[in-house]
Design a protein around this motif. Structure first.
Motif, short mmCIF file in Angstrom:
data_model
loop_
_atom_site.label_atom_id
_atom_site.label_comp_id
_atom_site.label_asym_id
_atom_site.label_seq_id
_atom_site.Cartn_x
_atom_site.Cartn_y
_atom_site.Cartn_z
N ASP A 291 -4.42 0.47 -2.82
CA ASP A 291 -4.21 1.76 -2.16
C ASP A 291 -3.08 2.58 -2.77
N ARG A 292 -2.30 1.98 -3.65
CA ARG A 292 -1.24 2.74 -4.31
C ARG A 292 -1.87 3.73 -5.30
N SER A 293 -1.18 4.84 -5.55
CA SER A 293 -1.73 5.83 -6.46
C SER A 293 -1.66 5.38 -7.92
N ARG B 47 -4.16 -4.81 -0.84
CA ARG B 47 -3.50 -3.59 -0.39
C ARG B 47 -2.84 -2.83 -1.54
N ASP C 68 3.24 3.91 -1.49
CA ASP C 68 3.76 4.41 -2.76
C ASP C 68 5.28 4.56 -2.75
N ARG D 176 -13.36 -1.23 -5.56
CA ARG D 176 -12.38 -0.20 -5.19
C ARG D 176 -11.32 -0.05 -6.29
N ARG E 181 -10.48 3.44 -8.48
CA ARG E 181 -9.20 4.13 -8.25
C ARG E 181 -8.24 4.04 -9.44
N ALA F 115 0.81 -1.22 0.00
CA ALA F 115 0.00 0.00 0.00
C ALA F 115 0.84 1.27 0.00
#
Length: 388
Positions: free
Chosen positions: A184-186, A181, A156, A207, A211, A154
């Motif tokens: 959650d990285r950009s 997880r 970056d 999700r 994203r 997660a």
């Protein structure tokens, strides 16, 4: 040992407290103040050498609170001596964890040693660092506990290469919560996004879709129910695509570029997608489609619309949406602004034009409710209406 330069900034009482063996609280307070001075720029070489010697003494202090004051105050300081940083990183958790997570002095070799031999919470602290090299990431993925690997996934700042991504999928194929997880990285490589689709839960795929832009063919397959995931929203994928022209072409090849999809995407504010869709259907380049769509008069839009083959009944709704789009200004472009923009756009469309297809209206209203649940407490000022 001389600390003349430091003494100018520390009081006599501070220096006395540093050596007061009977009062650890006073020593801790003085140590914090001393460490703050060490962290400052502009000390002479002699002062810094003398200060580093004192830090070595503080790192051996019998009182935990003194060592913790040293660790917390200097956890991100580049002037912390390497030997002191290693000593603190091997201390009690309250002292070690801030240093492991934050100290720029610890080398990759130090961090790899921690990953291989230290407790799980220290592995997690390494994975939380602002910058984690590829070599250290590989050690985390190879030897770390699930929580440490998930934390790195997660983060970056944790630099995953192709090998580390592959090893994570191999090692945690039975633990999708670790793989999730990565969402959650950009940013994610497309090949990683594709592998995630096959490995994670339906809720996690929602999700992922919200994203990260999916490859066009994959988005189409998901929307068609290739894995029977009805939650995948092709409309918002249209807005996420980094290459809208290719995305539109892929939709057309798969007979997915429908009037309803185009109308819903426009109502959601995905103007670039709408422009490329019109260009594709009208067989004109994007620049020409853009000029005709955004013509201040009615003739340009009418002319390009007639070439698309779209049903004439939706033209009034499209005209209302474009008019509303040009009457609204977006604030700083954050997620909350995007959602408020869509709300105002939808309200304008359905206020100005009552004949929009009911299914599309219900879709947009449902999507607005889901969006606005995320920003119930956000201020509304950034979105303003343009002067008419």
């Amino acid at each position: 040992m001389s600390v003349h330069g430091l003494r100018a900034r520390l009081t006599r009482e501070d220096v006395q407290r540093l050596t007061d063996t009977n009062d650890p609280e006073s020593r801790a307070m003085a140590a914090r103040k001393f460490c703050a001075r060490i962290a400052e720029q502009g000390l002479s070489d002699a002062d810094r050498t003398a200060g580093e010697a004192i830090l070595g003494v503080l790192a051996d202090d019998a009182a935990e609170m003194v060592r913790r004051a040293l660790a917390v105050t200097l956890q991100r300081c580049p002037h912390l001596p390497e030997a002191v940083a290693r000593k603190l990183a091997a201390d009690l958790d309250s002292i070690a964890l801030p240093v492991i997570e934050g100290s720029p002095v610890l080398s990759d070799e130090d961090l790899i040693e921690i990953i291989r031999h230290a407790a799980p919470n220290r592995q997690v602290a390494v994975a939380k660092r602002t910058s984690v090299s590829k070599d250290v990431v590989r050690e985390i993925v190879t030897h770390g506990v699930s929580e440490a690997v998930g934390t790195a996934a997660a983060n970056d700042g944790a630099r995953f290469d192709a090998g580390s991504y592959a090893l994570t999928f191999e090692r945690f194929s039975a633990e999708p919560e670790v793989l999730e997880r990565f969402i959650d990285r950009s940013r994610l490589p497309l090949e990683v996004t594709e592998r995630l689709i096959a490995a994670i839960s339906d809720a996690a795929i929602e999700r992922l879709v919200s994203r990260h832009a999916l490859p066009p063919q994959l988005a189409v397959e998901l929307a068609e129910g290739a894995r029977e995931r009805a939650t995948v929203d092709l409309v918002d994928q249209a807005g996420l695509s980094p290459d809208p022209r290719r995305f539109v072409q892929q939709l057309q090849l798969n007979s997915r570029l429908t009037p309803s999809l185009i109308l819903r995407a426009l109502f959601r504010g995905h103007m670039a997608f709408f422009e490329y869709a019109v260009a594709e259907l009208a067989n004109v380049d994007h620049a020409k489609a853009w000029m005709l769509i955004h013509d201040a008069g009615p003739l340009g839009l009418d002319a390009v619309f007639q070439r698309t083959g779209l049903p004439a009944r939706i033209l009034p709704a499209i005209r209302a949406a474009i008019s509303a789009y040009h009457s609204i200004e977006l604030g700083d472009g954050g997620p909350a602004d995007q959602i408020r923009f869509r709300r105002i756009l939808t309200e304008r469309v359905f206020t100005q034009f009552q004949g929009a297809p009911e299914a599309d209206l219900n879709y947009c209203l449902a999507r607005l409710e889901a969006d606005e649940a995320l920003i119930e407490t956000a201020p509304a000022e950034p979105v303003v209406l343009k002067a008419s």
